[in-house]
Design a protein around this motif. Structure first.
Motif, short mmCIF file in Angstrom:
data_model
loop_
_atom_site.label_atom_id
_atom_site.label_comp_id
_atom_site.label_asym_id
_atom_site.label_seq_id
_atom_site.Cartn_x
_atom_site.Cartn_y
_atom_site.Cartn_z
N SER A 3 0.85 -1.18 0.00
CA SER A 3 0.00 0.00 0.00
C SER A 3 0.88 1.22 0.00
O SER A 3 2.05 1.16 0.37
N PRO A 4 0.35 2.40 -0.39
CA PRO A 4 1.17 3.61 -0.46
C PRO A 4 1.81 4.00 0.87
O PRO A 4 2.81 4.68 0.90
N SER A 5 1.24 3.57 2.01
CA SER A 5 1.79 3.97 3.30
C SER A 5 2.94 3.09 3.77
O SER A 5 3.63 3.43 4.71
N VAL A 6 3.13 1.95 3.11
CA VAL A 6 4.22 1.05 3.50
C VAL A 6 5.45 1.39 2.66
O VAL A 6 5.40 1.30 1.44
N PRO A 7 6.54 1.79 3.30
CA PRO A 7 7.73 2.15 2.52
C PRO A 7 8.31 0.96 1.76
O PRO A 7 8.38 -0.15 2.27
N VAL A 8 8.71 1.21 0.54
CA VAL A 8 9.39 0.25 -0.30
C VAL A 8 10.80 0.76 -0.51
O VAL A 8 11.01 1.94 -0.79
N VAL A 9 11.80 -0.11 -0.35
CA VAL A 9 13.19 0.29 -0.55
C VAL A 9 13.59 -0.03 -1.99
O VAL A 9 13.47 -1.18 -2.43
N GLN A 10 14.03 0.99 -2.70
CA GLN A 10 14.51 0.86 -4.07
C GLN A 10 16.01 1.11 -4.08
O GLN A 10 16.48 2.05 -3.45
N VAL A 11 16.75 0.30 -4.82
CA VAL A 11 18.19 0.50 -4.96
C VAL A 11 18.47 1.04 -6.36
O VAL A 11 18.01 0.48 -7.36
N LEU A 12 19.18 2.16 -6.40
CA LEU A 12 19.53 2.82 -7.65
C LEU A 12 21.05 2.86 -7.78
O LEU A 12 21.75 3.01 -6.78
N ARG A 13 21.52 2.78 -9.00
CA ARG A 13 22.96 2.83 -9.25
C ARG A 13 23.29 4.05 -10.12
O ARG A 13 22.52 4.42 -11.01
N GLY A 14 24.44 4.64 -9.85
CA GLY A 14 24.93 5.73 -10.67
C GLY A 14 23.97 6.90 -10.75
O GLY A 14 23.29 7.25 -9.79
N CYS A 15 23.92 7.51 -11.93
CA CYS A 15 23.16 8.74 -12.13
C CYS A 15 21.65 8.56 -12.09
O CYS A 15 20.91 9.55 -12.13
N ASP A 16 21.15 7.32 -11.98
CA ASP A 16 19.71 7.11 -11.86
C ASP A 16 19.14 7.83 -10.64
O ASP A 16 17.97 8.23 -10.64
N VAL A 17 19.96 8.03 -9.63
CA VAL A 17 19.49 8.68 -8.41
C VAL A 17 19.16 10.16 -8.64
O VAL A 17 18.36 10.75 -7.91
N LEU A 18 19.73 10.76 -9.66
CA LEU A 18 19.56 12.20 -9.88
C LEU A 18 18.11 12.57 -10.20
O LEU A 18 17.72 13.72 -10.00
N ARG A 57 30.67 8.61 -9.18
CA ARG A 57 31.78 7.87 -8.59
C ARG A 57 31.63 6.37 -8.88
O ARG A 57 30.51 5.87 -8.99
N PRO A 58 32.76 5.67 -8.97
CA PRO A 58 32.68 4.21 -9.19
C PRO A 58 31.88 3.54 -8.08
O PRO A 58 32.07 3.83 -6.89
N GLY A 59 30.98 2.66 -8.48
CA GLY A 59 30.21 1.89 -7.51
C GLY A 59 29.11 2.64 -6.81
O GLY A 59 28.52 2.12 -5.85
N PHE A 60 28.79 3.87 -7.25
CA PHE A 60 27.77 4.65 -6.53
C PHE A 60 26.46 3.87 -6.46
O PHE A 60 25.95 3.37 -7.46
N THR A 61 25.92 3.79 -5.25
CA THR A 61 24.66 3.09 -4.99
C THR A 61 23.86 3.92 -4.00
O THR A 61 24.42 4.47 -3.05
N GLY A 77 26.36 5.73 -1.14
CA GLY A 77 27.81 5.58 -1.01
C GLY A 77 28.42 5.11 -2.32
O GLY A 77 27.73 5.01 -3.34
N TRP A 78 29.71 4.78 -2.26
CA TRP A 78 30.46 4.41 -3.45
C TRP A 78 31.68 3.59 -3.05
O TRP A 78 31.95 3.40 -1.86
N THR A 79 32.41 3.14 -4.03
CA THR A 79 33.63 2.37 -3.79
C THR A 79 34.77 3.34 -3.47
O THR A 79 35.03 4.27 -4.23
N THR A 80 35.45 3.10 -2.37
CA THR A 80 36.59 3.94 -1.97
C THR A 80 37.75 3.71 -2.92
O THR A 80 38.11 2.56 -3.21
N LEU A 81 38.33 4.80 -3.37
CA LEU A 81 39.41 4.72 -4.35
C LEU A 81 40.73 4.26 -3.74
O LEU A 81 40.95 4.35 -2.54
N THR A 82 41.60 3.77 -4.63
CA THR A 82 42.99 3.47 -4.31
C THR A 82 43.84 4.36 -5.20
O THR A 82 43.60 4.37 -6.40
N PRO A 83 44.79 5.12 -4.69
CA PRO A 83 45.13 5.26 -3.27
C PRO A 83 44.02 5.97 -2.50
O PRO A 83 43.18 6.64 -3.09
N PHE A 84 44.07 5.81 -1.19
CA PHE A 84 43.06 6.39 -0.32
C PHE A 84 43.02 7.90 -0.52
O PHE A 84 44.06 8.56 -0.55
N PRO A 85 41.83 8.47 -0.67
CA PRO A 85 41.71 9.92 -0.91
C PRO A 85 42.30 10.76 0.23
O PRO A 85 42.44 10.29 1.36
#
Length: 194
Positions: A3-18, A57-61, A77-85
């Protein structure tokens, strides 16, 4: 079907979140306007600007909790780069863990950058669901995050979710704390507080 009152969790990757930028800015402001953060409209707008870059960012979710037309919370979040920022709070993280642990435990791991839930949804278990959904695809279970010692409520929440506190700064109210996720292979190696 939910139902509309029950939250649904959606997972988006990359620029889809915009497509949800305005809603996430609104959640950010609602979640962080109270103490100890005291964020205002300007800081929420800065978050929305950062989101445009972060989504690339790489791996953005991002995991979004949606109830009908409303976004009630999100984790991202995203994948932490190497070398560490070396920008933002990364130098404090590296100083707290040391170079070897920072490289071994955090580089290439999924880094949770934001977790925000509207105050009306606090205590509903939504934050835990968002955190779990955002980190589900973490490489080899390796996820991490940081928070401030100014937020004992947040620190207690992460402990309850099974995250291991990897750094133990002085409790003077200015330090940051690094947590390793519940499936992080190094979680058993974290130093205990003195």
């Amino acid at each position: 079907m939910n139902s509309p009152s029950v939250p649904v969790v959606q997972v988006l990757r990359g620029c889809d979140v915009l497509a949800h930028s305005d809603a996430l800015r609104s959640v950010y402001l609602d979640a962080f306007s109270a103490p100890p953060w005291n964020e205002d409209e300007e800081q929420a707008a800065e978050f929305a600007e950062r989101l445009r870059d972060d989504a690339r960012r790489p791996g953005f979710t991002a995991a979004l909790a949606v109830a009908g037309p409303d976004v009630l919370g999100f984790a991202s979040g995203w994948t932490t780069l190497t070398p560490f920022p070396t920008d933002r709070c990364y130098p404090q993280v590296a100083a707290g863990l040391g170079a070897r642990r920072t490289n071994d435990w955090l580089c290439g791991a999924f880094e949770v950058d934001e977790l925000a839930v509207r105050p009306g949804a606090h205590g509903s278990g939504l934050a835990g669901k968002l955190l779990a959904a955002a980190t589900e695809g973490a490489p080899d279970g390796r996820s991490w995050l940081l928070t401030s010692v100014r937020t004992p409520r947040a620190m207690a929440f992460y402990h309850r979710q099974g995250w291991a506190q990897a750094t133990h700064p002085s409790s003077d109210g200015k330090g940051i704390v690094v947590f390793l996720g519940p499936r992080h292979p190094a979680r058993g190696l974290v130093p205990l507080p003195l």
